[in-house]
Design an enzyme around this catalytic site. Structure first.
Site, PDB file in Angstrom:
ATOM      1  N   ARG A   1       0.803  -1.096  -0.101  1.00  0.00           N
ATOM      2  CA  ARG A   1      -0.082   0.176   0.029  1.00  0.00           C
ATOM      3  C   ARG A   1       0.837   1.200  -0.082  1.00  0.00           C
ATOM      4  O   ARG A   1       2.211   1.339   0.353  1.00  0.00           O
ATOM      5  CB  ARG A   1      -1.035   0.071   1.171  1.00  0.00           C
ATOM      6  CG  ARG A   1      -0.219  -0.043   2.500  1.00  0.00           C
ATOM      7  CD  ARG A   1      -1.112  -0.122   3.592  1.00  0.00           C
ATOM      8  NE  ARG A   1      -0.643  -0.557   4.846  1.00  0.00           N
ATOM      9  CZ  ARG A   1      -1.140  -0.572   6.119  1.00  0.00           C
ATOM     10  NH1 ARG A   1      -2.527  -0.297   6.148  1.00  0.00           N
ATOM     11  NH2 ARG A   1      -0.585  -1.102   7.192  1.00  0.00           N
TER      12      ARG A   1
ATOM     13  N   HIS B   1      -4.438 -18.593   4.144  1.00  0.00           N
ATOM     14  CA  HIS B   1      -5.254 -19.210   5.279  1.00  0.00           C
ATOM     15  C   HIS B   1      -6.711 -19.062   4.440  1.00  0.00           C
ATOM     16  O   HIS B   1      -7.101 -17.975   3.896  1.00  0.00           O
ATOM     17  CB  HIS B   1      -5.056 -18.310   6.304  1.00  0.00           C
ATOM     18  CG  HIS B   1      -5.958 -18.706   7.535  1.00  0.00           C
ATOM     19  ND1 HIS B   1      -6.113 -20.106   7.640  1.00  0.00           N
ATOM     20  CD2 HIS B   1      -6.611 -18.182   8.628  1.00  0.00           C
ATOM     21  CE1 HIS B   1      -7.078 -20.281   8.989  1.00  0.00           C
ATOM     22  NE2 HIS B   1      -7.373 -19.117   9.303  1.00  0.00           N
TER      23      HIS B   1
ATOM     24  N   ASP C   1      -6.531 -25.298  11.283  1.00  0.00           N
ATOM     25  CA  ASP C   1      -5.688 -24.010  11.686  1.00  0.00           C
ATOM     26  C   ASP C   1      -6.142 -23.238  12.698  1.00  0.00           C
ATOM     27  O   ASP C   1      -5.261 -23.032  13.783  1.00  0.00           O
ATOM     28  CB  ASP C   1      -5.286 -23.371  10.424  1.00  0.00           C
ATOM     29  CG  ASP C   1      -4.244 -22.327  10.578  1.00  0.00           C
ATOM     30  OD1 ASP C   1      -4.431 -21.096  10.865  1.00  0.00           O
ATOM     31  OD2 ASP C   1      -3.222 -22.823  10.556  1.00  0.00           O
TER      32      ASP C   1
ATOM     33  N   GLU D   1      13.327 -24.876  33.426  1.00  0.00           N
ATOM     34  CA  GLU D   1      12.563 -26.111  33.526  1.00  0.00           C
ATOM     35  C   GLU D   1      11.140 -26.006  32.526  1.00  0.00           C
ATOM     36  O   GLU D   1      10.848 -27.020  32.014  1.00  0.00           O
ATOM     37  CB  GLU D   1      12.199 -26.511  34.762  1.00  0.00           C
ATOM     38  CG  GLU D   1      11.538 -27.785  34.944  1.00  0.00           C
ATOM     39  CD  GLU D   1      12.674 -28.840  34.744  1.00  0.00           C
ATOM     40  OE1 GLU D   1      14.113 -28.577  34.826  1.00  0.00           O
ATOM     41  OE2 GLU D   1      12.296 -29.947  34.297  1.00  0.00           O
TER      42      GLU D   1
ATOM     43  N   SER E   1      14.812 -39.894  31.017  1.00  0.00           N
ATOM     44  CA  SER E   1      15.164 -40.833  31.934  1.00  0.00           C
ATOM     45  C   SER E   1      13.959 -41.600  32.297  1.00  0.00           C
ATOM     46  O   SER E   1      12.684 -41.087  31.834  1.00  0.00           O
ATOM     47  CB  SER E   1      15.678 -40.097  33.355  1.00  0.00           C
ATOM     48  OG  SER E   1      14.395 -39.336  33.705  1.00  0.00           O
TER      49      SER E   1
HETATM   50  N1  LIG Z   1       1.872 -15.520  10.240  1.00  0.00           N
HETATM   51  C1  LIG Z   1       2.106 -16.966  10.195  1.00  0.00           C
HETATM   52  O1  LIG Z   1       3.085 -17.391  10.019  1.00  0.00           O
HETATM   53  C2  LIG Z   1       0.887 -17.562   9.201  1.00  0.00           C
HETATM   54  C3  LIG Z   1       0.046 -16.503   8.656  1.00  0.00           C
HETATM   55  N2  LIG Z   1      -0.868 -17.415   7.733  1.00  0.00           N
HETATM   56  C4  LIG Z   1      -1.744 -16.402   6.996  1.00  0.00           C
HETATM   57  O2  LIG Z   1      -1.079 -15.488   6.316  1.00  0.00           O
HETATM   58  C5  LIG Z   1      -1.728 -14.281   5.953  1.00  0.00           C
HETATM   59  C6  LIG Z   1      -0.760 -13.217   6.287  1.00  0.00           C
HETATM   60  O3  LIG Z   1      -0.487 -13.159   7.749  1.00  0.00           O
HETATM   61  P1  LIG Z   1       0.846 -12.764   8.335  1.00  0.00           P
HETATM   62  O4  LIG Z   1       1.817 -13.197   7.547  1.00  0.00           O
HETATM   63  O5  LIG Z   1       0.838 -12.963   9.979  1.00  0.00           O
HETATM   64  O6  LIG Z   1       0.483 -11.021   8.131  1.00  0.00           O
HETATM   65  P2  LIG Z   1       1.397  -9.919   8.739  1.00  0.00           P
HETATM   66  O7  LIG Z   1       0.719  -9.505  10.040  1.00  0.00           O
HETATM   67  O8  LIG Z   1       2.878 -10.466   9.185  1.00  0.00           O
HETATM   68  O9  LIG Z   1       1.198  -9.047   7.546  1.00  0.00           O
HETATM   69  C7  LIG Z   1       2.256  -7.710   7.607  1.00  0.00           C
HETATM   70  C8  LIG Z   1       2.011  -7.218   6.255  1.00  0.00           C
HETATM   71  O10 LIG Z   1       0.777  -6.873   5.785  1.00  0.00           O
HETATM   72  C9  LIG Z   1       0.665  -5.451   5.274  1.00  0.00           C
HETATM   73  N3  LIG Z   1      -0.733  -4.983   5.590  1.00  0.00           N
HETATM   74  C10 LIG Z   1      -1.168  -4.740   7.053  1.00  0.00           C
HETATM   75  N4  LIG Z   1      -2.306  -4.262   6.957  1.00  0.00           N
HETATM   76  C11 LIG Z   1      -2.538  -3.808   5.758  1.00  0.00           C
HETATM   77  C12 LIG Z   1      -3.697  -3.309   5.043  1.00  0.00           C
HETATM   78  N5  LIG Z   1      -4.679  -2.907   5.661  1.00  0.00           N
HETATM   79  N6  LIG Z   1      -3.678  -3.092   3.654  1.00  0.00           N
HETATM   80  C13 LIG Z   1      -2.326  -3.246   3.116  1.00  0.00           C
HETATM   81  N7  LIG Z   1      -1.445  -4.045   3.606  1.00  0.00           N
HETATM   82  C14 LIG Z   1      -1.491  -4.244   4.910  1.00  0.00           C
HETATM   83  C15 LIG Z   1       1.704  -4.776   6.128  1.00  0.00           C
HETATM   84  O11 LIG Z   1       2.256  -3.712   5.227  1.00  0.00           O
HETATM   85  P3  LIG Z   1       2.557  -2.300   5.763  1.00  0.00           P
HETATM   86  O12 LIG Z   1       4.010  -2.275   6.079  1.00  0.00           O
HETATM   87  O13 LIG Z   1       2.080  -1.552   4.800  1.00  0.00           O
HETATM   88  O14 LIG Z   1       2.009  -2.323   7.252  1.00  0.00           O
HETATM   89  C16 LIG Z   1       2.758  -5.984   6.115  1.00  0.00           C
HETATM   90  O15 LIG Z   1       3.591  -5.830   5.055  1.00  0.00           O
HETATM   91  C17 LIG Z   1      -2.908 -14.568   6.743  1.00  0.00           C
HETATM   92  O16 LIG Z   1      -4.152 -15.072   6.073  1.00  0.00           O
HETATM   93  C18 LIG Z   1      -2.597 -15.530   7.868  1.00  0.00           C
HETATM   94  O17 LIG Z   1      -3.703 -16.115   8.341  1.00  0.00           O
HETATM   95  C19 LIG Z   1      -0.900 -18.585   7.453  1.00  0.00           C
HETATM   96  C20 LIG Z   1       0.065 -19.486   8.149  1.00  0.00           C
HETATM   97  C21 LIG Z   1       1.061 -18.870   9.079  1.00  0.00           C
HETATM   98  C1  LIG Z   2       1.975 -19.966  12.221  1.00  0.00           C
HETATM   99  C2  LIG Z   2       0.731 -20.720  11.910  1.00  0.00           C
HETATM  100  O1  LIG Z   2       0.478 -21.774  11.368  1.00  0.00           O
HETATM  101  C3  LIG Z   2      -0.422 -19.783  12.417  1.00  0.00           C
HETATM  102  C4  LIG Z   2      -0.328 -20.196  14.030  1.00  0.00           C
HETATM  103  O2  LIG Z   2      -1.408 -20.721  11.831  1.00  0.00           O
HETATM  104  C5  LIG Z   2      -0.758 -18.863  12.276  1.00  0.00           C
HETATM  105  O3  LIG Z   2       0.378 -17.895  12.534  1.00  0.00           O
HETATM  106  O4  LIG Z   2      -1.923 -18.225  11.927  1.00  0.00           O
HETATM  107 MG   LIG Z   3      -1.230 -22.575  11.088  1.00  0.00          MG
HETATM  108 MG   LIG Z   4      -3.114 -19.498  11.272  1.00  0.00          MG
END
Ligand SMILES: NC(=O)C1=CN([C@@H]2O[C@H](COP(=O)(O)OP(=O)(O)OC[C@H]3O[C@@H](n4cnc5c(N)ncnc54)[C@H](OP(=O)(O)O)[C@@H]3O)[C@@H](O)[C@H]2O)C=CC1
Ligand SMILES: CC(=O)[C@](C)(O)C(=O)O
Ligand SMILES: [Mg+2]
Ligand SMILES: [Mg+2]
Length: 336
Positions: A49, A109, A192, A228, A253
């Site tokens: 964005r 997701h 999930d 622990e 153990s």
């Molecule tokens: N976190 C994980 O390990 C996992 C996540 N998922 C899925 O992946 C997807 C992403 O999750 P996750 O990676 O945690 O996301 P994040 O919270 O890490 O995403 C952050 C990013 O999203 C951008 N962002 C945030 N809000 C907005 C907005 N309103 N408009 C445009 N860009 C925006 C931010 O950009 P800016 O810098 O501009 O704010 C930044 O680049 C979700 O669907 C989640 O469920 C699935 C498996 C595991």
């Molecule tokens: C890392 C992962 O698989 C999660 C817990 O589903 C998530 O971050 O949404």
């Molecule tokens: Mg997960």
């Molecule tokens: Mg998840």
């Protein structure tokens, strides 16, 4: 019938080799997807964005960055990897107007498609590829030459190619190195949410915190309580990860193993499992999703209150002091 697992040898990259993949966002998952796909030799653009704080990080990683609108216009595949609570607005404003026939809309997701918060047009493929682990670890294991298991689902196959594209994408981020299987948006979303709440994040952190507090409140040194009940969890889980329960129990153990069997069911009781079933019902019937979205739309008052509670907790303060004394524990800031 055991599930069909897909590995590198089973999956071709050819369905996406000549396609442009837009990764929308650059956070935990998005940075890993973008870098892994690029390192697999695929064509990637990161959509961010206006004024995004992530832009400099994506550019420092050598990735091309465009607006979300331009990235969607240019790309064949649009993978939406911003926070679930923010996806519907961004989708409606910046993606939907440019999501033309024949493109693919993808997710990490199934939350927003499954709960009807995003309704894609009929002329596009819709799929998800969900790595089973945190984004920072998805990048780390890929860079180490390993892989993270993943699951994929197709919600809409407008081109007749959606399944092959999803599988190729899963290979592109390294998941077929570990194993990938087919699911549905419903199954991925519900399992999930259940897993992260009841076991991986909610269950584990509350178990650790309760154990730590029990020892400290009984007068034991907090450093011993930390070792622990938190530090050693990784060491035990690493053995379970590598060798299953049997392998871990071979290493500990007899005393610990006996205690495992005697006390484990006193901690995680039949009532615990009954409550897990209630948690799953809350997820299946949309009550959790509604509570999450309500909190998000109010600015996350509940989430921020919980974050505040843990910020000064002794588990965190003692833990940081002890980790700082262990040079082998990475002190590198997380990239995003
Ligand atoms: N976190 C994980 O390990 C996992 C996540 N998922 C899925 O992946 C997807 C992403 O999750 P996750 O990676 O945690 O996301 P994040 O919270 O890490 O995403 C952050 C990013 O999203 C951008 N962002 C945030 N809000 C907005 C907005 N309103 N408009 C445009 N860009 C925006 C931010 O950009 P800016 O810098 O501009 O704010 C930044 O680049 C979700 O669907 C989640 O469920 C699935 C498996 C595991
Ligand atoms: C890392 C992962 O698989 C999660 C817990 O589903 C998530 O971050 O949404
Ligand atoms: Mg997960
Ligand atoms: Mg998840």
């Amino acid at each position: 019938m055991p599930a069909k697992m897909f590995y590198d040898r089973d999956v071709s990259l050819s369905p996406i080799e000549d396609k442009l993949i837009a990764i929308i966002g650059y956070g935990s998952q998005a940075h890993a997807h973008a870098q892994n796909l690029r390192d697999t030799g695929l064509n990637v653009v990161v959509g961010l964005r206006e004024g995004s704080a992530s832009r400099v990080k994506a550019e420092q990683a050598g990735l091309r960055v465009a607006s979300i609108e331009d990235a969607t216009r240019e790309a064949d595949i649009v993978m939406l990897l911003i926070p679930d609570e923010n996806q519907p607005a961004t989708y409606e404003q910046s993606i939907a107007p440019h999501l033309t026939e024949g493109k693919a809309l993808a997710f990490g997701h199934g939350f927003n498609v499954h709960f009807g918060r995003i309704k894609p047009p009929t002329g596009v493929d819709v799929f998800l590829v969900a790595p089973k682990g945190p984004g920072h670890m998805l990048r780390r294991v890929y860079a180490d030459g390993a892989g993270m298991p993943g699951i994929f689902a197709v919600a809409q196959d407008a081109t007749g190619q959606a399944r092959d594209i999803a599988l190729a994408y899963a290979r592109g981020i390294g998941c077929t190195r570990a194993g990938v299987l087919e699911t549905t948006f419903k199954e991925e979303t519900e399992t999930d949410l259940f897993g992260e709440q009841s076991v991986l994040c909610g269950g584990v952190t509350n178990l650790i915190q309760a154990g730590f507090e029990t020892l400290v409140e009984a007068g034991y040194q907090p450093e011993i309580a930390y070792f622990e009940t938190l530090h050693e969890v990784k060491l035990i889980v690493d053995l379970i990860y590598e060798k299953g329960f049997e392998g871990m129990r071979h290493s500990i153990s007899n005393t610990a193993e006996f205690g495992d069997y005697v006390t484990g069911p006193r901690i995680v009781t039949e009532q615990t499992k009954a409550e897990m079933k209630n948690v799953l019902t809350d997820i299946q019937e949309g009550r959790f999703a509604q509570r999450f979205i309500d909190d998000a739309e109010s600015g996350f008052p509940f989430m921020n209150e919980q974050r505040g509670k843990m910020r000064g907790h002794q588990l965190e303060t003692v833990g940081k002091e002890l980790r700082d004394m262990m040079p082998f524990i990475s002190k590198k800031e997380l990239e995003v």
